[in-house]
Design an enzyme around this catalytic site. Structure first.
Site, PDB file in Angstrom:
ATOM      1  N   ASP A   1      -6.154  -6.033   5.605  1.00 14.67           N
ATOM      2  CA  ASP A   1      -7.305  -5.415   4.934  1.00 14.67           C
ATOM      3  C   ASP A   1      -8.335  -6.493   4.582  1.00 14.67           C
ATOM      4  O   ASP A   1      -9.532  -6.367   4.874  1.00 14.67           O
ATOM      5  CB  ASP A   1      -6.791  -4.717   3.662  1.00 14.67           C
ATOM      6  CG  ASP A   1      -7.826  -3.800   3.049  1.00 14.67           C
ATOM      7  OD1 ASP A   1      -8.915  -3.664   3.624  1.00 14.67           O
ATOM      8  OD2 ASP A   1      -7.530  -3.225   1.987  1.00 14.67           O
TER       9      ASP A   1
ATOM     10  N   ASP B   1      -3.384 -18.163   3.759  1.00 12.16           N
ATOM     11  CA  ASP B   1      -4.452 -18.944   3.101  1.00 12.16           C
ATOM     12  C   ASP B   1      -5.029 -19.985   4.063  1.00 12.16           C
ATOM     13  O   ASP B   1      -6.249 -20.165   4.159  1.00 12.16           O
ATOM     14  CB  ASP B   1      -3.967 -19.578   1.793  1.00 12.16           C
ATOM     15  CG  ASP B   1      -2.537 -20.085   1.853  1.00 12.16           C
ATOM     16  OD1 ASP B   1      -1.887 -19.896   2.896  1.00 12.16           O
ATOM     17  OD2 ASP B   1      -2.055 -20.671   0.872  1.00 12.16           O
TER      18      ASP B   1
ATOM     19  N   LYS C   1       2.912 -15.107   4.670  1.00  9.21           N
ATOM     20  CA  LYS C   1       3.000 -16.032   3.533  1.00  9.21           C
ATOM     21  C   LYS C   1       4.488 -16.255   3.258  1.00  9.21           C
ATOM     22  O   LYS C   1       4.974 -16.108   2.130  1.00  9.21           O
ATOM     23  CB  LYS C   1       2.273 -15.391   2.328  1.00  9.21           C
ATOM     24  CG  LYS C   1       2.188 -16.254   1.089  1.00  9.21           C
ATOM     25  CD  LYS C   1       1.115 -17.323   1.175  1.00  9.21           C
ATOM     26  CE  LYS C   1       1.187 -18.228  -0.043  1.00  9.21           C
ATOM     27  NZ  LYS C   1       0.361 -19.428   0.090  1.00  9.21           N
TER      28      LYS C   1
ATOM     29  N   ASP D   1     -12.140  -7.787   6.839  1.00  6.58           N
ATOM     30  CA  ASP D   1     -13.499  -7.827   6.275  1.00  6.58           C
ATOM     31  C   ASP D   1     -14.081  -9.234   6.388  1.00  6.58           C
ATOM     32  O   ASP D   1     -15.264  -9.411   6.667  1.00  6.58           O
ATOM     33  CB  ASP D   1     -13.499  -7.389   4.802  1.00  6.58           C
ATOM     34  CG  ASP D   1     -13.594  -5.876   4.665  1.00  6.58           C
ATOM     35  OD1 ASP D   1     -13.234  -5.174   5.631  1.00  6.58           O
ATOM     36  OD2 ASP D   1     -14.018  -5.381   3.605  1.00  6.58           O
TER      37      ASP D   1
ATOM     38  N   TYR E   1       0.803  -1.229   0.000  1.00 10.61           N
ATOM     39  CA  TYR E   1       0.000   0.000   0.000  1.00 10.61           C
ATOM     40  C   TYR E   1       0.832   1.274   0.000  1.00 10.61           C
ATOM     41  O   TYR E   1       0.298   2.356   0.218  1.00 10.61           O
ATOM     42  CB  TYR E   1      -0.938   0.001   1.220  1.00 10.61           C
ATOM     43  CG  TYR E   1      -2.100  -0.962   1.075  1.00 10.61           C
ATOM     44  CD1 TYR E   1      -1.916  -2.218   0.526  1.00 10.61           C
ATOM     45  CD2 TYR E   1      -3.369  -0.622   1.496  1.00 10.61           C
ATOM     46  CE1 TYR E   1      -2.961  -3.108   0.404  1.00 10.61           C
ATOM     47  CE2 TYR E   1      -4.433  -1.514   1.374  1.00 10.61           C
ATOM     48  CZ  TYR E   1      -4.213  -2.753   0.825  1.00 10.61           C
ATOM     49  OH  TYR E   1      -5.247  -3.647   0.706  1.00 10.61           O
TER      50      TYR E   1
END
Ligand code: NAI
Length: 345
Positions: free
Chosen positions: A236, A212, A179, A240, A132
């Site tokens: 992010d 994941d 990851k 959600d 970002y």
């Protein structure tokens, strides 16, 4: 007396922030609001979408409650602060105020339909770097690239913040999400930094998950997680997902916190489709204000609002349509205020 900057924002923002103001007033907390306009309304009425007066107020108060602000589309008026240009008011504030962590709790409330019970997770999303940072470009007509930056300093800072928060709030376990099996250097550094900081907090459980695998576990057995710390992008997305576990964005509060100041805002947007119709659910902004009250040391008032809200939700009548009730924003607010007044401390 506490002083707090209030940005009512756009769309349903003025309605839901008014609700939060009425509820805080009913607790009797000694708090005065400095109202500062920002967002599309401010921009459209000939002013700046994020005028200097907002920053002047925040410099005085250090605390902001922000309603949703509508993002101007295209190049209508980019949000410019000094020589820096941002895609939205919310992002401009987070960057300019150096709010390095986004705290997003996700927990079940009685009366709110969701697929799971006993979910009570707090997410700490690193807010300042990762993909970002805005270093993205077209290499040629068919290829685009973006740069992911992870630093030891920011990764340790967000992990330390998470542990300190857990210490204050009686939480037990932190899971670092990464990851690093693929992104060995960037996510590898994030994981290593989190592990280093975890050694300073031996009283807490600490473990790690590949992002994941975490997503899968979250939708199978979310009740087994306590606190998560993640780099910006995963944070992010996963926050959600976690909001979806407990009833959606309409009930999701958030806080953006830095060394100097803090900003509390609901996760949802300005909902222009229902603005001005007394239909908006004020719960997410109320819960954001509950987080703000805890942050400024008003835990008793925060607990009282939490209890009043839980009671109104459980009764299930004086709640907005999206929660299955028939009340408007004002009716739901009145029910919470009445409950607070009936249970004075
Ligand atoms: P949105 O969250 O405003 O609306 C999505 C859907 O959820 C709509 O159907 C809306 O009516 C409903 N909804 C949202 N909040 C609700 C509430 N409190 N009570 C009842 N229903 C609610 O998302 P959307 O439509 O993508 O964005 C609208 C505007 O908000 C955009 O300009 C966007 O940029 C801005 N936005 C601002 C944010 C911020 O200031 N932090 C965050 C997200 C979006």
């Amino acid at each position: 007396m506490h002083r707090v900057t209030l940005i009512p924002g756009d769309g349903i923002g003025p309605e839901v922030t008014q609700s939060a103001r009425d509820i805080v007033a009913a607790t009797g907390v000694d708090l005065s609001w400095e109202v500062a306009e920002a967002g599309m309304r401010a921009g459209n009425s000939g002013g700046h979408p994020l005028p200097p007066a907002v920053f002047e107020s925040i410099a005085r108060t250090k605390i902001v409650v922000k309603g949703p602000t509508q993002t101007p589309f295209g190049d209508a008026y980019p949000v410019q602060v000094g020589d820096r240009i941002y895609p939205s008011v919310a992002i401009a504030l987070r960057k300019e105020l150096k709010l390095f962590v986004n705290v997003r709790p996700a927990r079940n409330y009685p009366g709110i339909k969701s697929r799971f019970d006993n979910v009570d997770i707090v997410i700490f999303r690193e807010n300042s770097e990762d993909l970002y940072i805005g270093r993205e470009r077209m290499v040629d007509a068919d290829t685009a690239e973006a740069i992911k930056v992870i630093t030891r300093q920011a990764s340790e800072r967000v992990t330390r913040f998470a542990f300190d928060y857990m210490q204050r709030t009686g939480r037990k376990k932190l899971t670092a999400v990464h990851k690093s099996n693929v992104l060995k250097m960037t996510d590898g550094l994030f994981l290593k930094s989190a592990q280093t900081v975890a050694k300073e907090y031996p009283a807490f459980e600490f473990d790690a998950r590949v992002v994941d695998a975490l997503c899968m576990e979250l939708v199978i057995k979310p009740e087994t997680f306590d606190c998560l710390v993640l780099p910006n992008l995963y944070g992010d997305i996963v926050s959600d997902l976690a909001a979806g576990l407990v009833g959606g964005l309409g009930v999701a509060p958030g806080a953006n916190i830095g060394d100097e100041c803090a900003m509390f805002e609901a996760v949802h947007g300005s909902a222009p489709d229902i603005a001005g119709q007394d239909l908006a659910n004020p719960m997410a902004v109320i819960l954001s204000v509950v987080m703000m009250l805890r942050y400024i040391g008003e835990a008793v008032a925060a607990d009282r609002i939490d209890a009043a809200l839980a009671q109104v939700l459980q009764e299930g009548k004086q709640v907005t349509r999206d929660l299955g009730g028939t009340a408007g924003t004002r009716g739901m607010t009145r029910a919470i205020v009445d409950h607070l007044k009936a249970h004075q401390v």
